[in-house]
Design a protein around this motif. Structure first.
Motif, PDB file in Angstrom:
ATOM      1  N   PHE A  34      -2.671   2.374  -3.793  1.00  0.00           N
ATOM      2  CA  PHE A  34      -2.483   2.407  -5.246  1.00  0.00           C
ATOM      3  C   PHE A  34      -2.725   3.810  -5.795  1.00  0.00           C
ATOM      4  CE2 PHE A  34      -2.579  -2.076  -7.175  1.00  0.00           C
ATOM      5  CZ  PHE A  34      -1.842  -2.591  -6.120  1.00  0.00           C
ATOM      6  N   PHE A  47       3.480  -6.985  -7.119  1.00  0.00           N
ATOM      7  CA  PHE A  47       3.111  -7.801  -5.964  1.00  0.00           C
ATOM      8  C   PHE A  47       4.236  -8.798  -5.756  1.00  0.00           C
ATOM      9  CE2 PHE A  47       0.051 -11.419  -4.562  1.00  0.00           C
ATOM     10  CZ  PHE A  47       0.282 -11.146  -3.231  1.00  0.00           C
ATOM     11  N   THR A  68      -4.915  -6.419  -7.564  1.00  0.00           N
ATOM     12  CA  THR A  68      -3.836  -5.590  -8.106  1.00  0.00           C
ATOM     13  C   THR A  68      -4.112  -5.220  -9.562  1.00  0.00           C
ATOM     14  OG1 THR A  68      -2.182  -6.566  -6.632  1.00  0.00           O
ATOM     15  CG2 THR A  68      -1.366  -5.536  -8.658  1.00  0.00           C
ATOM     16  N   THR A  78       1.308  -4.066 -14.411  1.00  0.00           N
ATOM     17  CA  THR A  78       1.161  -4.912 -13.230  1.00  0.00           C
ATOM     18  C   THR A  78       2.068  -6.124 -13.369  1.00  0.00           C
ATOM     19  OG1 THR A  78      -0.748  -6.007 -14.252  1.00  0.00           O
ATOM     20  CG2 THR A  78      -1.205  -4.228 -12.712  1.00  0.00           C
TER      21      THR A  78
END
Length: 304
Positions: A34, A47, A68, A78
């Protein structure tokens, strides 16, 4: 930092899930990845399919979704994939993702049991109405399931408005993107979903971003910013070797294998381990070709 749904755009990198020698999720390696993704221009993280989400338990999916959101907080958007074989399970995943702090959820249609348009409409509406964050509808028919009709997607937009976005991957990519935008009066927010292969054409047709894998995020970021600056000469210089690299990846397993390999070669991941069973689709010569193309891509990006 919370990202408003209608402002999610740009390069949203689908990350790879690293596994250790005991086949456990390597949380430290994920955190390092990340840092690298955001350090190389990602506007957010996703994801999804090439994160090997389909090879995880429900508990692992919830754990990675929460991690995440934690690792990306304050750095970008996200998006958490919540697609499942039943609406009930998908809604459960969507609520978990929202509770974890996701800025949007993304859903593929059920893959094992093809459903008609009305059933799929109820499936996607059920997910979208169960959460307050936006829903991204992913047509992943290049890998799993069946393609989604333009009519179905337009009906979803009519019901959910700007709370629904789209990631169309069924060919022909460009014409279908234009048909979707036309069917929604130009309002549909669409992400290119073929690893950047069709990004230039999709951008010309109104795409608001792309969701490529993260192995060459530095190239996708440079390409996106060239497009935003109307620098098509630079965009096409980057797009050439990028298209050749993506063209090597013709299945879900080949995407994962090459992307993990290139992340290891760049020092981002300690291992390219995948969860099995894995199809035998990549050989040593193809890995070498992927490395050569990555070098050409780097030269195109660095060449200005």
């Amino acid at each position: 930092m919370k990202v408003a749904g209608n402002s999610i755009s740009g390069v949203l990198a689908v990350f790879q899930t690293p596994f250790d020698d005991a086949d456990r999720i390597d949380r430290a390696a994920l955190e390092n990845q990340f840092d690298w993704l955001f350090g190389n221009g990602a506007d957010g993280v996703v994801f999804a399919m090439v994160s090997e989400v389909l090879r995880m338990s429900s508990e692992e999916r919830a754990d990675v979704a929460a991690l995440t959101c934690k690792l990306a907080a304050g750095r970008g958007a996200t998006v958490i994939s919540v697609g499942a074989e039943s609406a009930a399970v998908a809604i459960r995943y969507a609520k978990q993702a929202q509770d974890a702090g996701a800025d949007a959820v993304m859903a593929t249609p059920p893959a094992l049991f093809p459903a008609g348009g009305d059933e799929l409409l109820r499936y996607f509406l059920g997910i979208g109405e169960a959460v307050d964050v936006p829903l991204i509808v992913q047509d992943a028919s290049g890998y799993v399931g069946m393609s989604l009709s333009i009519d179905l997607q337009a009906r979803l937009h009519a019901e959910l408005g700007d709370r629904v976005m789209f990631k169309p991957e069924a060919p022909p990519i460009g014409p279908r993107l234009t048909k979707l935008r036309d069917a929604t009066g130009g309002r549909a927010r669409v992400f290119e979903g073929t690893g950047g292969l069709h990004l230039i054409d999709s951008y010309r047709r109104g795409a608001v971003g792309t969701m490529p894998a993260g192995d060459v995020v530095w190239a996708l970021s440079a390409l996106w910013r060239a497009l935003r600056a109307d620098d098509y000469d630079r965009a096409y210089r980057i797009g050439g070797p990028l298209a050749q690299l993506v063209s090597l990846q013709t299945s879900l397993d080949s995407f994962v294998a090459i992307e993990k390999h290139l992340l290891v070669r760049q020092g981002v991941l300690p291992s390219a381990a995948m969860r099995g069973p894995v199809s035998d689709v990549i050989d040593a010569q193809m890995y070498q070709e992927a490395e050569r193309l990555m070098s050409l891509l780097r030269a195109a990006v660095d060449g200005g």
